[in-house]
Design a protein around this motif. Structure first.
Motif, short mmCIF file in Angstrom:
data_model
loop_
_atom_site.label_atom_id
_atom_site.label_comp_id
_atom_site.label_asym_id
_atom_site.label_seq_id
_atom_site.Cartn_x
_atom_site.Cartn_y
_atom_site.Cartn_z
N UNK A 1 0.82 -1.20 0.00
CA UNK A 1 0.00 0.00 0.00
C UNK A 1 0.86 1.25 0.00
N UNK A 2 0.46 2.25 -0.79
CA UNK A 2 1.23 3.49 -0.89
C UNK A 2 0.31 4.60 -1.38
N UNK A 3 0.63 5.83 -1.04
CA UNK A 3 -0.14 6.97 -1.50
C UNK A 3 0.35 7.48 -2.84
N UNK A 4 -0.54 8.16 -3.57
CA UNK A 4 -0.15 8.64 -4.90
C UNK A 4 0.71 9.90 -4.84
N UNK A 5 0.94 10.45 -3.63
CA UNK A 5 1.85 11.58 -3.47
C UNK A 5 3.18 11.15 -2.86
N UNK A 6 3.30 9.87 -2.58
CA UNK A 6 4.48 9.33 -1.91
C UNK A 6 5.65 9.20 -2.89
N UNK A 7 6.84 9.52 -2.42
CA UNK A 7 8.05 9.36 -3.23
C UNK A 7 8.20 7.93 -3.73
N UNK A 8 7.70 6.96 -2.96
CA UNK A 8 7.91 5.55 -3.27
C UNK A 8 6.84 4.95 -4.18
N UNK A 9 5.89 5.75 -4.67
CA UNK A 9 4.78 5.16 -5.42
C UNK A 9 5.24 4.34 -6.61
N UNK A 10 6.09 4.90 -7.45
CA UNK A 10 6.49 4.20 -8.67
C UNK A 10 7.28 2.94 -8.35
N UNK A 11 8.21 3.01 -7.41
CA UNK A 11 9.00 1.81 -7.10
C UNK A 11 8.14 0.73 -6.48
N UNK A 12 7.12 1.12 -5.72
CA UNK A 12 6.23 0.14 -5.11
C UNK A 12 5.32 -0.52 -6.15
N UNK A 13 4.83 0.28 -7.09
CA UNK A 13 4.02 -0.28 -8.17
C UNK A 13 4.86 -1.25 -9.00
N UNK A 14 6.06 -0.84 -9.33
CA UNK A 14 6.94 -1.69 -10.14
C UNK A 14 7.22 -3.01 -9.44
N UNK A 15 7.50 -2.96 -8.13
CA UNK A 15 7.80 -4.19 -7.40
C UNK A 15 6.57 -5.10 -7.37
N UNK A 16 5.40 -4.53 -7.15
CA UNK A 16 4.17 -5.33 -7.13
C UNK A 16 3.95 -6.00 -8.49
N UNK A 17 4.15 -5.27 -9.56
CA UNK A 17 3.95 -5.84 -10.89
C UNK A 17 4.98 -6.92 -11.20
N UNK A 18 6.19 -6.75 -10.72
CA UNK A 18 7.21 -7.78 -10.93
C UNK A 18 6.86 -9.05 -10.16
N UNK A 19 6.32 -8.90 -8.96
CA UNK A 19 5.86 -10.07 -8.22
C UNK A 19 4.73 -10.76 -8.97
N UNK A 20 3.77 -9.97 -9.43
CA UNK A 20 2.63 -10.53 -10.16
C UNK A 20 3.07 -11.25 -11.42
N UNK A 21 4.10 -10.73 -12.07
CA UNK A 21 4.60 -11.37 -13.29
C UNK A 21 5.17 -12.75 -13.02
N UNK A 22 5.55 -13.01 -11.77
CA UNK A 22 6.06 -14.32 -11.37
C UNK A 22 4.95 -15.24 -10.85
N UNK A 23 3.70 -14.80 -10.98
CA UNK A 23 2.58 -15.61 -10.51
C UNK A 23 2.32 -15.47 -9.02
N UNK A 24 2.94 -14.49 -8.40
CA UNK A 24 2.76 -14.24 -6.97
C UNK A 24 1.59 -13.28 -6.77
N UNK A 25 0.73 -13.59 -5.83
CA UNK A 25 -0.39 -12.70 -5.54
C UNK A 25 0.13 -11.49 -4.78
N UNK A 26 0.08 -10.34 -5.42
CA UNK A 26 0.55 -9.11 -4.81
C UNK A 26 -0.57 -8.07 -4.92
N UNK A 27 -1.30 -7.91 -3.85
CA UNK A 27 -2.39 -6.94 -3.83
C UNK A 27 -1.81 -5.54 -3.67
#
Length: 357
Positions: free
Chosen positions: A292-318
């Motif tokens: 979970x992250x806010x859309x004004x947070x410095x970490x938003x893009x890196x957190x989205x990227x990490x979640x998508x990379x997990x999902x690409x491996x078949x890992x459930x990443x909400x």
């Protein structure tokens, strides 16, 4: 209404009143970005990291003492927590333990290793007493909040070593602690979320099962804001690119303005394989996650990227992206949106732990 509930409401009322006064005085200094902040989150937290003229400040040399256990311990009630020290493999690590009084009288339960935020250089378990108490109470589990060593005095791998020691201790003492070693999760916020992600990677490599990752605006990538270069629309409040670069520099043991040997992939200049979670090339085999992250947070893009990379491996990443939320805003517990943000994280953890094992 219970005394604790009245105290919580009282604290919320005081905080809300303080927010009105603080922001009325410093609104101009905060700039036009304040208009993007959700109205109920326009709180005194917004002025953290800014000087009198509103310009982001350098990380103070005494930052770790500012967020040390001495100050928060006087502000935040301990709830169900008790201070202790665990010893495993010859290493002693201070911790806070949270559990319902009757937990050990039943069958083995799950456990959560919690890691506080503070940019690797500050913070203490005291700031998360209320959250850890809530998780233990609502899920009926043992929560172990790690009082890990801080950079720059103790750079990588010291904080991660402390967390790994706690994981080994939980597994080795699972019978005595009445926990199921197959249902141990990791979680944390900000730098603590980054350490939790790193611990999940290390546990995978060392053959120690982790059931779930609860990552609250995790600090995952040292390349974000590299050199202190500000990112438009991100990191304007509380945690800026400048502070991020300085904190990563302290943790990794290098100057904040020095670019690593490689800006992508696994940089040879990193001090170890688990130093920066986002630089791990192969995420397969990692446990499911809630991020979970806010859309004004410095970490938003890196957190989205990490979640998508997990999902690409078949890992459930909400993944939850909260509109109008800046870094650390979930401490504004008078906000219905922030209460829901935390509730979603705790619910995801609970579902994962019930299905694990």
């Amino acid at each position: 209404m219970s005394a604790s509930a009245r105290a919580t409401l009282g604290a919320a009322a005081i905080a809300a009143l303080s927010a009105v006064g603080a922001l009325a005085i410093r609104r101009r200094e905060l700039g036009p970005g304040i208009d993007r902040v959700a109205r109920e989150l326009r709180a005194p937290l917004l002025v953290i990291g800014r000087g009198a003229d509103g310009v982001p400040e350098d990380l103070p040399t005494d930052f770790s003492s500012v967020l040390s256990s001495r100050v928060p311990a006087r502000i935040f009630p301990s709830g169900l927590g008790r201070h202790d020290a665990i010893i495993c493999s010859g290493r002693e690590v201070p911790v806070w333990l949270y559990e319902p009084s009757a937990r050990r009288k039943g069958p083995p339960t799950s456990a959560l290793i919690w890691l506080h935020g503070g940019g690797f250089v500050g913070g203490s378990p005291a700031q998360d007493h209320l959250l850890c108490s809530r998780i233990a109470r609502e899920l009926g589990i043992l929560v172990v909040s790690v009082d890990y060593r801080l950079a720059p005095t103790h750079p990588y791998p010291a904080p991660l070593d402390d967390a790994a020691t706690v994981l080994r201790w939980l597994r080795e003492r699972s019978g005595e602690l009445v926990i199921d070693p197959a249902r141990i999760a990791v979680g944390g916020a900000s730098a603590g979320g980054g350490l939790a992600a790193a611990l999940a990677q290390r546990a995978l490599d060392e053959g120690m099962a982790i059931a779930f990752q609860m990552l609250i605006y995790p600090m995952l990538d040292d390349r974000t804001g590299l050199g202190g270069i500000e990112i438009p629309g991100r990191g304007e409040f509380v945690w800026t690119a400048r502070r991020n670069a300085e904190s990563w520099g302290a943790y990794l043991g290098r100057p904040a303005n020095i670019r690593p040997a490689s800006a992508t992939g696994t940089a040879q200049s990193l001090p170890g394989r688990w130093a920066v979670p986002a630089r791990r090339e192969d995420l397969s085999g990692l446990p499911d996650a809630w991020i979970g992250v806010g859309d004004l947070d410095l970490f938003m893009e890196e957190d989205i990227t990490y979640a998508k990379r997990l999902q690409a491996q078949g890992i459930t990443a909400q993944l939850r992206i909260e509109p109008g939320m800046y870094h650390g805003a979930d401490y504004c517990t008078w906000s219905a949106a922030m209460r829901d943000f935390r509730s979603e994280a705790v619910s995801a953890l609970g579902r994962a732990l019930r299905s694990a094992g």
